[in-house]
Design a protein around this motif. Structure first.
Motif, PDB file in Angstrom:
ATOM      1  N   TYR A 123       0.765  -1.282   0.036  1.00 55.04           N
ATOM      2  CA  TYR A 123      -0.005  -0.123   0.069  1.00 55.04           C
ATOM      3  C   TYR A 123       0.915   1.414   0.088  1.00 55.04           C
ATOM      4  O   TYR A 123       1.846   1.299   0.866  1.00 55.04           O
ATOM      5  N   PRO A 124       0.465   2.339  -0.777  1.00 56.40           N
ATOM      6  CA  PRO A 124       1.181   3.499  -0.726  1.00 56.40           C
ATOM      7  C   PRO A 124       0.863   4.175   0.740  1.00 56.40           C
ATOM      8  O   PRO A 124      -0.157   3.996   1.359  1.00 56.40           O
ATOM      9  N   THR A 125       1.684   5.066   1.334  1.00 60.14           N
ATOM     10  CA  THR A 125       1.652   5.569   2.444  1.00 60.14           C
ATOM     11  C   THR A 125       1.614   7.154   2.505  1.00 60.14           C
ATOM     12  O   THR A 125       2.518   7.696   1.773  1.00 60.14           O
ATOM     13  N   ASP A 126       0.819   7.854   3.132  1.00 64.01           N
ATOM     14  CA  ASP A 126       0.835   9.134   2.927  1.00 64.01           C
ATOM     15  C   ASP A 126       1.601   9.930   3.984  1.00 64.01           C
ATOM     16  O   ASP A 126       2.377   9.325   4.520  1.00 64.01           O
ATOM     17  N   SER A 127       1.540  11.201   3.918  1.00 65.30           N
ATOM     18  CA  SER A 127       2.645  12.129   4.866  1.00 65.30           C
ATOM     19  C   SER A 127       2.233  11.923   6.181  1.00 65.30           C
ATOM     20  O   SER A 127       3.275  11.908   6.964  1.00 65.30           O
ATOM     21  N   GLN A 128       1.260  11.393   6.685  1.00 67.41           N
ATOM     22  CA  GLN A 128       1.000  11.015   8.169  1.00 67.41           C
ATOM     23  C   GLN A 128       1.320   9.683   8.327  1.00 67.41           C
ATOM     24  O   GLN A 128       0.935   9.224   9.680  1.00 67.41           O
ATOM     25  N   GLY A 129       1.730   8.638   7.349  1.00 67.72           N
ATOM     26  CA  GLY A 129       2.094   7.385   7.986  1.00 67.72           C
ATOM     27  C   GLY A 129       0.856   6.334   7.754  1.00 67.72           C
ATOM     28  O   GLY A 129       0.941   5.314   8.248  1.00 67.72           O
ATOM     29  N   HIS A 130      -0.147   6.770   7.203  1.00 69.87           N
ATOM     30  CA  HIS A 130      -1.688   6.026   6.933  1.00 69.87           C
ATOM     31  C   HIS A 130      -1.555   5.483   5.496  1.00 69.87           C
ATOM     32  O   HIS A 130      -0.916   5.984   4.609  1.00 69.87           O
ATOM     33  N   PHE A 131      -2.041   4.252   5.541  1.00 78.33           N
ATOM     34  CA  PHE A 131      -2.114   3.480   4.358  1.00 78.33           C
ATOM     35  C   PHE A 131      -3.186   3.782   3.348  1.00 78.33           C
ATOM     36  O   PHE A 131      -4.272   3.991   3.994  1.00 78.33           O
ATOM     37  N   CYS A 132      -2.826   3.977   2.057  1.00 77.70           N
ATOM     38  CA  CYS A 132      -4.010   4.339   1.267  1.00 77.70           C
ATOM     39  C   CYS A 132      -4.975   3.098   0.883  1.00 77.70           C
ATOM     40  O   CYS A 132      -4.311   2.045   0.488  1.00 77.70           O
ATOM     41  N   GLY A 133      -6.068   2.997   1.030  1.00 72.92           N
ATOM     42  CA  GLY A 133      -6.786   2.074   0.722  1.00 72.92           C
ATOM     43  C   GLY A 133      -7.226   0.817   1.666  1.00 72.92           C
ATOM     44  O   GLY A 133      -7.715  -0.282   1.560  1.00 72.92           O
ATOM     45  N   GLN A 134      -6.401   1.011   2.670  1.00 70.37           N
ATOM     46  CA  GLN A 134      -6.523  -0.035   3.928  1.00 70.37           C
ATOM     47  C   GLN A 134      -7.796   0.027   4.518  1.00 70.37           C
ATOM     48  O   GLN A 134      -8.498   0.823   4.969  1.00 70.37           O
ATOM     49  N   LYS A 135      -8.601  -1.200   4.535  1.00 73.35           N
ATOM     50  CA  LYS A 135      -9.873  -1.493   5.118  1.00 73.35           C
ATOM     51  C   LYS A 135      -9.760  -1.392   6.579  1.00 73.35           C
ATOM     52  O   LYS A 135      -9.020  -1.519   7.223  1.00 73.35           O
ATOM     53  N   GLY A 136     -11.085  -0.718   6.836  1.00 74.08           N
ATOM     54  CA  GLY A 136     -11.061  -0.263   8.605  1.00 74.08           C
ATOM     55  C   GLY A 136     -10.654   1.108   8.855  1.00 74.08           C
ATOM     56  O   GLY A 136     -10.360   1.294  10.116  1.00 74.08           O
ATOM     57  N   THR A 137     -10.163   1.742   7.858  1.00 68.90           N
ATOM     58  CA  THR A 137      -9.608   3.011   8.102  1.00 68.90           C
ATOM     59  C   THR A 137     -10.350   4.220   7.625  1.00 68.90           C
ATOM     60  O   THR A 137     -10.918   3.844   6.280  1.00 68.90           O
ATOM     61  N   PRO A 138     -10.022   5.346   7.882  1.00 68.78           N
ATOM     62  CA  PRO A 138     -10.992   6.689   7.059  1.00 68.78           C
ATOM     63  C   PRO A 138     -10.447   6.556   5.446  1.00 68.78           C
ATOM     64  O   PRO A 138     -11.028   7.044   4.724  1.00 68.78           O
ATOM     65  N   ASN A 139      -9.101   5.875   5.193  1.00 56.87           N
ATOM     66  CA  ASN A 139      -8.557   6.099   3.772  1.00 56.87           C
ATOM     67  C   ASN A 139      -9.089   4.611   3.046  1.00 56.87           C
ATOM     68  O   ASN A 139      -8.618   4.368   2.021  1.00 56.87           O
ATOM     69  N   GLU A 140     -10.151   3.931   3.467  1.00 58.59           N
ATOM     70  CA  GLU A 140     -10.583   2.731   3.044  1.00 58.59           C
ATOM     71  C   GLU A 140     -10.879   2.952   1.430  1.00 58.59           C
ATOM     72  O   GLU A 140     -10.751   2.025   0.673  1.00 58.59           O
ATOM     73  N   ASN A 141     -11.610   3.894   1.282  1.00 66.71           N
ATOM     74  CA  ASN A 141     -12.218   4.108  -0.340  1.00 66.71           C
ATOM     75  C   ASN A 141     -11.112   5.142  -1.046  1.00 66.71           C
ATOM     76  O   ASN A 141     -11.497   5.602  -2.140  1.00 66.71           O
ATOM     77  N   LYS A 142     -10.127   5.403  -0.138  1.00 68.86           N
ATOM     78  CA  LYS A 142      -9.108   6.364  -0.962  1.00 68.86           C
ATOM     79  C   LYS A 142      -7.758   5.346  -1.280  1.00 68.86           C
ATOM     80  O   LYS A 142      -6.825   5.559  -0.359  1.00 68.86           O
ATOM     81  N   THR A 143      -7.662   5.168  -2.251  1.00 72.91           N
ATOM     82  CA  THR A 143      -6.622   3.802  -2.694  1.00 72.91           C
ATOM     83  C   THR A 143      -5.541   4.414  -3.491  1.00 72.91           C
ATOM     84  O   THR A 143      -4.520   3.680  -3.968  1.00 72.91           O
ATOM     85  N   ILE A 144      -5.567   5.963  -3.800  1.00 77.36           N
ATOM     86  CA  ILE A 144      -4.444   6.466  -4.615  1.00 77.36           C
ATOM     87  C   ILE A 144      -3.722   7.243  -3.886  1.00 77.36           C
ATOM     88  O   ILE A 144      -4.492   8.257  -3.115  1.00 77.36           O
ATOM     89  N   LEU A 145      -2.356   7.534  -4.061  1.00 77.99           N
ATOM     90  CA  LEU A 145      -1.643   8.617  -3.383  1.00 77.99           C
ATOM     91  C   LEU A 145      -1.427   9.813  -4.453  1.00 77.99           C
ATOM     92  O   LEU A 145      -1.041   9.470  -5.488  1.00 77.99           O
ATOM     93  N   PHE A 146      -1.570  10.762  -3.907  1.00 82.05           N
ATOM     94  CA  PHE A 146      -1.631  12.147  -4.655  1.00 82.05           C
ATOM     95  C   PHE A 146      -0.382  13.276  -4.010  1.00 82.05           C
ATOM     96  O   PHE A 146      -0.384  13.226  -2.898  1.00 82.05           O
ATOM     97  N   TYR A 147       0.302  13.492  -4.996  1.00 86.22           N
ATOM     98  CA  TYR A 147       1.450  14.360  -4.845  1.00 86.22           C
ATOM     99  C   TYR A 147       1.037  16.073  -5.027  1.00 86.22           C
ATOM    100  O   TYR A 147       0.676  16.155  -5.874  1.00 86.22           O
ATOM    101  N   PHE A 148       1.281  16.676  -3.934  1.00 87.92           N
ATOM    102  CA  PHE A 148       0.756  18.109  -3.926  1.00 87.92           C
ATOM    103  C   PHE A 148       1.627  18.756  -5.022  1.00 87.92           C
ATOM    104  O   PHE A 148       1.010  19.691  -5.815  1.00 87.92           O
ATOM    105  N   ASN A 149       2.963  18.674  -4.958  1.00 84.93           N
ATOM    106  CA  ASN A 149       3.591  19.203  -6.211  1.00 84.93           C
ATOM    107  C   ASN A 149       4.784  18.403  -6.564  1.00 84.93           C
ATOM    108  O   ASN A 149       5.849  17.879  -6.033  1.00 84.93           O
ATOM    109  N   LEU A 150       4.561  17.562  -7.716  1.00 78.43           N
ATOM    110  CA  LEU A 150       5.225  16.684  -8.008  1.00 78.43           C
ATOM    111  C   LEU A 150       6.485  16.987  -8.727  1.00 78.43           C
ATOM    112  O   LEU A 150       7.555  16.441  -8.832  1.00 78.43           O
ATOM    113  N   LEU A 151       6.453  18.500  -9.127  1.00 77.55           N
ATOM    114  CA  LEU A 151       7.920  18.889  -9.404  1.00 77.55           C
ATOM    115  C   LEU A 151       8.859  18.905  -8.687  1.00 77.55           C
ATOM    116  O   LEU A 151      10.386  19.030  -8.941  1.00 77.55           O
ATOM    117  N   ARG A 152       8.740  18.677  -7.368  1.00 75.88           N
ATOM    118  CA  ARG A 152       9.695  18.614  -6.317  1.00 75.88           C
ATOM    119  C   ARG A 152      10.272  17.113  -6.229  1.00 75.88           C
ATOM    120  O   ARG A 152      11.382  17.059  -5.627  1.00 75.88           O
TER     121      ARG A 152
END
Length: 772
Positions: A123-152
Motif C-alpha cells: 500500500y502507498p503511505t501518505d505523509s501521516q504514515g497512513h495506508f491508502c486503501g486499507q480496510k477499516g481506516t478513513p482511507n478505505e475508499n481512498k486507494t490512490i496517493l496524490f503528490y501536492f507538487n510533483l515537480l519537487r
C-alpha cells in the motif's frame, strides 16, 4: 612417462602450434593460462597450492625446476577403480560455520516475520504514515496517493525512502483537468461545485478562501492540478505525444499555481524519478492478464523446448559432427532473421513523424509499446544482433581446428549420459532448491524492509533549514520551534524504523540476508557439480561399460557429497560468495558516487569490475575441477584444488584445446533451442501463423509470453546441456589421470575409449614411455 618428458611434450606441442602460425593459441596457452591462472590462484586465493606451502613469492634454493613444480604424476594403482568408497568428513570447521549461518538465517527470517508488515510495501503511505486503501481506516475508499507538487520529486534516491519534499495524501481518484488554486477561487464565487471538485485533493482542514501565501504556509492544498491517471496506486501525469512532441491534455506548458509557467518536459523529468523506482510493478496487472490468457501456450512452448533438447542430446551421440553444423547454421540463420526483422521495422517507422523521438525523450513509460514505435529502439536491436552475428562467425573461424576434438568429447559424453540417464533429471532438483532459496530471500528482505513503526522527519522544500532530516512528531509539529525557524518545512513520513536493538541493526541484517543467500545459491550449484562429477567418474573408471557401472551412481555420489563433503562444498562456494559481495559493494559505491566521479575514477572502477569478473570466472573454473577431484578421491577442498590445478597445468595444452571449444559448441546448441522456439513463439503470438494454430487475441503485451518462452527455453536447454558440460569436463579430468596412471599395456590398460584416446594424444611428438 616422467614429469620431464611430460613437460617436453607440452613444450614441443607449443612450438608446433607457433610454427604453424597459430599465434593466438600459443600466446593464450603459454602466457594467459599458464602464468595468469597459476599466479592468480596460487598467490591470491589458495596459499596451500603454492609449492612447499610457504606462501612466499620468492623461490627457495631447493625449489624444483619449472617442469617439476606441478607435483608428481599419478602412479599405477591396481586397486583404484574409480571414486573412493572409504571416506571421511572434510573441512568440518567450514561445515559447522555454514550450518550455524543457516540456523541464524532461519532465526532472522522468523524475527523479521514477527516485526515486518508486507502491507507497508503493497500500500502507498501518505505523509501521516497512513495506508491508502486499507480496510477499516478513513482511507478505505481512498486507494490512490496524490503528490501536492510533483515537480519537487526529481530525485529517485529521495523517493526510494518515500521522502519526496512535498505533501502526499490519499485520494479516491486523480485530477482530470488543469486548474490552479487561484483559478478555482475565481470560479468558486460563481459556482460552488468547483471547490467540491478541488477539495478532494486537499487536506480536510482546507478552505477555499485562503490567500496564496497562506496556502503555501499551511500546505493544505496543491497550488495546481493537472490531468493524471492512476499508476501503481499513485497519480502520475497523463502523458501523450502529438506530432512528435510530449504533451499533457494537448498542452506543452501549464501554470504551476505560483505565477509561473512550466513545461511538460519538466513534469516528465519529475515523474520519471518516481517511475524508475516503481517500474518493476508497473506492468503487474496487465502482465498477469497476459499470463492468464497464454499460460497453456507457454507450457506447450517449454515442452517443445524440452523435447528438442532431448532430441539434440540423443543425436549428439550418433551425428555430433552433422549436428554441429546444424547448430552453427541454425544460430546464424536465427540471428540473421532477427537483423532482417529489425531492419524492416526500422524502415517502416521512417514514415511516422513521432518515431524520431529518442528513448530519453519519452523517459520511463507504463505503455511499453511506445518504445517499439521508435526508430532508435529497432536500430539498437539491429546493431546488437549484428555484433552478436559477427562474434559468432569470428569464433567459428578461429576455432575451426578445435571443433573436431570437441565433437569427439561430446560423443563420449553422450555415451556416459546414456548409461546414467538419471543425470538429465538432476537439473530439476537444482531448480527446486534454487527456487526455495530465492523465495526465502525475497520474503525475508520484504519483512525486514517493512519492520518497525512510522518515522517522521523534517523536510524543507527550499532546502534551507538547519533542522532538515531531524525526526519530528506530525501531531505537534506546527507548534514547535522548528516550524517557526523554518517556514514552509514539513513533517512527513520517511520510513519504518525504531530505536530498539533490532531496528538499529536492520541494515546489517539486510547485508547478512544477501550474503547467506549468495552462499546458499553457490552451494546448491556446487552440490550439483560434485554429484554429477561423481556419477560420470563412476562411468569412466568402469572397465567394462556398462557391466561394471554400479547401480544408482548419481544417488550414491549425491549421498557422498552431502554426508562427507558439505564443508568442502561450503568452502568453495564461500570463496565465490566473497568475490560476488565485493562486486556488489563496488557497484553500490559506484551508484552512490556516480555524480561526483571524474574520468580517472570511472576508469579505475571499470578496471576493478573487469578484474573481479575475470577473478570470479577463473575461481569458478578451478572450483569446478576441485569438486571433480573431491568426488573422485574424497579429500578436502584445498588438497583437491591443488591436485586439480597441478593436473591441469601438467596438461595445459589439452585444456586449451578441449575445454572452451566444447563449451562454445554447447552454447550454440542452447542458442539454437531458445532461438528456434523464440521465432515460433513470435510468429504465433503476433498472429503470423494462422495456418498452424490461432494465437491468443487481445494481448496487452505480446512480448510477455514471448520473453517467458525464450527465457524458459534457454533455461531448459541450459539445464540439459550443463549436464553435458559437466560430463565432458569430468571425463577430461579422468582422462588426464588415466594417462598418468596407465600406459595402455595389458597390465595397465587405459580406461578411455580408443577414439577419445587417439584424438587427444595423436599430436604428441614423442612416444609415451613406461611409467616407473
Amino acid at each position: 612417462m616422467t614429469q620431464k618428458s611430460s613437460f617436453n611434450i607440452n613444450y614441443l606441442l607449443w612450438k608446433d602450434y607457433f610454427k604453424r602460425g597459430d599465434l593466438i593459441l600459443a600466446v593464450a596457452v603459454r602466457e594467459n593460462i599458464y602464468k595468469g591462472l597459476r599466479l592468480l590462484t596460487c598467490f591470491l586465493l589458495y596459499p596451500a597450492l603454492i609449492p612447499n606451502g610457504t606462501g612466499s613469492a620468492e623461490k627457495p634454493a631447493d625449489t624444483p625446476s619449472e617442469e617439476e613444480d606441478f607435483g608428481d604424476p599419478r602412479t599405477y594403482d591396481p586397486d583404484f577403480k574409480g571414486p573412493v568408497a572409504n571416506r571421511s568428513c572434510t573441512d568440518v570447521l567450514c561445515c559447522m560455520i555454514f550450518l550455524l549461518c543457516i540456523i541464524g538465517y532461519i532465526i532472522l527470517g522468523l524475527v523479521a516475520w514477527v516485526h515486518g508488515d508486507p502491507r507497508r510495501a503493497a500500500y502507498p503511505t501518505d505523509s501521516q504514515g497512513h495506508f491508502c486503501g486499507q480496510k477499516g481506516t478513513p482511507n478505505e475508499n481512498k486507494t490512490i496517493l496524490f503528490y501536492f507538487n510533483l515537480l519537487r520529486c526529481t530525485s529517485p534516491s529521495v523517493l526510494l525512502n518515500l521522502q519526496c519534499p512535498t505533501t502526499q495524501i490519499c485520494v479516491s481518484k486523480c485530477p482530470e483537468k488543469f486548474l490552479t488554486y487561484v483559478e478555482m477561487q475565481l470560479l468558486y464565487t460563481k459556482d460552488k461545485s468547483y471547490w467540491e471538485d478541488y477539495r478532494q485533493f486537499c487536506k480536510t482542514t482546507a478552505t477555499p478562501v485562503k490567500s496564496l501565501t497562506q496556502l503555501l504556509l499551511d500546505d493544505d492544498c496543491p497550488t495546481a492540478i493537472f490531468p493524471s491517471k492512476p499508476f501503481l496506486q499513485r497519480c502520475f501525469p497523463d502523458f501523450s505525444t502529438k506530432n512528435g512532441t510530449l504533451t499533457i491534455g494537448s498542452k506543452m506548458v501549464f501554470q504551476d499555481g505560483n505565477g509561473g509557467t512550466r513545461s511538460v518536459v519538466e513534469l516528465g523529468i519529475a515523474a520519471n524519478g518516481i517511475n524508475k523506482l516503481l517500474d518493476a510493478k508497473s506492468l503487474g496487472l496487465k502482465v498477469f492478464e497476459d499470463y492468464a490468457r497464454t499460460w497453456y501456450w507457454i507450457l506447450i512452448g517449454l515442452t517443445i523446448a524440452m523435447v528438442l533438447s532431448w532430441i539434440f542430446l540423443i543425436l549428439l551421440r550418433f551425428i555430433a559432427g552433422c549436428l554441429f553444423w546444424v547448430f552453427m547454421i541454425g544460430v546464424i540463420g536465427i540471428i540473421g532473421y532477427g537483423i532482417w526483422h529489425c531492419y524492416q521495422q526500422y524502415t517502416n517507422l521512417q514514415e511516422r513523424p513521432s518515431s524520431v523521438l529518442t528513448i530519453y525523450d519519452i523517459g520511463i513509460q507504463t505503455n511499453i509499446s511506445m518504445y517499439f514505435e521508435l526508430q532508435q529502439t529497432w536500430f539498437a536491436f539491429m546493431i546488437i544482433l549484428c555484433i552478436i552475428e559477427v562474434i559468432v562467425i569470428l569464433m567459428l573461424i578461429f576455432l575451426r581446428n578445435r571443433i573436431r576434438v570437441a565433437i569427439i568429447l561430446l560423443k563420449e559424453g553422450s555415451k556416459a549420459i546414456g548409461y546414467v540417464p538419471s543425470t538429465l533429471v538432476y537439473p530439476a532438483l537444482t531448480f527446486i532448491l534454487l527456487s526455495i532459496c530465492i523465495c526465502y530471500w525475497v520474503v525475508t528482505a520484504v519483512f525486514l524492509a517493512t519492520s518497525g513503526v512510522p518515522v517522521y522527519k523534517v523536510i524543507a522544500p527550499g532546502g534551507h533549514c538547519i533542522h532538515e532530516n531531524q525526526t519530528c512528531d506530525p501531531e505537534i509539529f506546527n507548534t514547535t520551534e522548528i516550524a517557526k525557524a523554518c517556514p514552509g518545512a514539513l513533517c512527513n513520513f520517511a520510513f519504518y524504523g525504531g530505536k530498539s536493538l533490532y531496528h538499529q541493526y536492520i541494515p546489517t541484517f539486510h547485508v547478512y540476508n544477501l550474503f547467506v543467500f549468495l552462499w546458499l545459491i553457490n552451494f546448491v550449484i556446487a552440490l550439483g557439480q560434485c554429484a554429477l562429477a561423481g556419477a560420470f567418474a563412476t562411468y569412466y573408471w568402469a572397465m567394462k561399460k556398462p557391466d561394471d557401472i554400479p547401480r544408482y551412481p548419481l544417488f550414491t555420489a549425491f549421498g557422498r557429497a552431502i554426508r562427507y563433503h558439505t564443508g568442502s562444498l561450503a568452502f568453495g562456494s564461500l570463496i565465490i560468495t566473497l568475490i560476488q559481495m565485493f562486486k556488489i559493494v563496488l557497484e553500490y559505491l559506484n551508484h552512490r558516487l556516480k555524480r561526483t566521479q571524474n574520468t580517472l575514477s570511472k576508469f579505475l572502477q571499470c578496471c576493478l569490475r573487469c578484474c573481479f569478473w575475470c577473478l570470479e570466472n577463473a575461481i569458478k573454473f578451478l572450483n569446478r575441477n576441485a569438486y571433480i577431484m573431491i568426488a573422485i578421491y574424497g579429500r578436502n577442498f584445498c588438497r583437491s584444488a591443488k591436485d586439480a590445478f597441478n593436473l591441469l597445468m601438467r596438461n595445459v595444452l589439452k585444456v586449451a584445446v578441449t575445454d572452451e571449444v566444447t563449451y562454445f559448441v554447447l552454447f550454440l546448441g542452447k542458442l539454437l533451442v531458445a532461438g528456434s522456439i523464440g521465432v515460433l513463439a513470435f510468429l504465433f503470438f503476433t498472429q503470423r501463423l494462422p495456418v498452424i494454430a490461432q494465437g491468443p487475441a487481445s494481448l496487452n503485451y505480446y512480448w510477455v509470453p514471448l520473453l517467458t518462452v525464450i527465457f524458459g527455453s534457454y533455461l531448459i536447454a541450459h539445464g540439459f546441456f550443463s549436464v553435458y558440460a559437466m560430463c565432458v569436463e569430468t571425463i577430461f579430468i579422468c582422462f588426464c589421470e588415466d594417462l598418468e596412471r596407465n600406459d595402455g599395456s595389458t597390465e595397465k590398460p587405459y580406461f578411455v575409449t580408443p577414439n577419445l584416446h587417439g584424438i587427444l594424444i595423436k599430436k604428441q611428438l614423442v612416444p609415451q614411455k613406461q611409467k616407473e
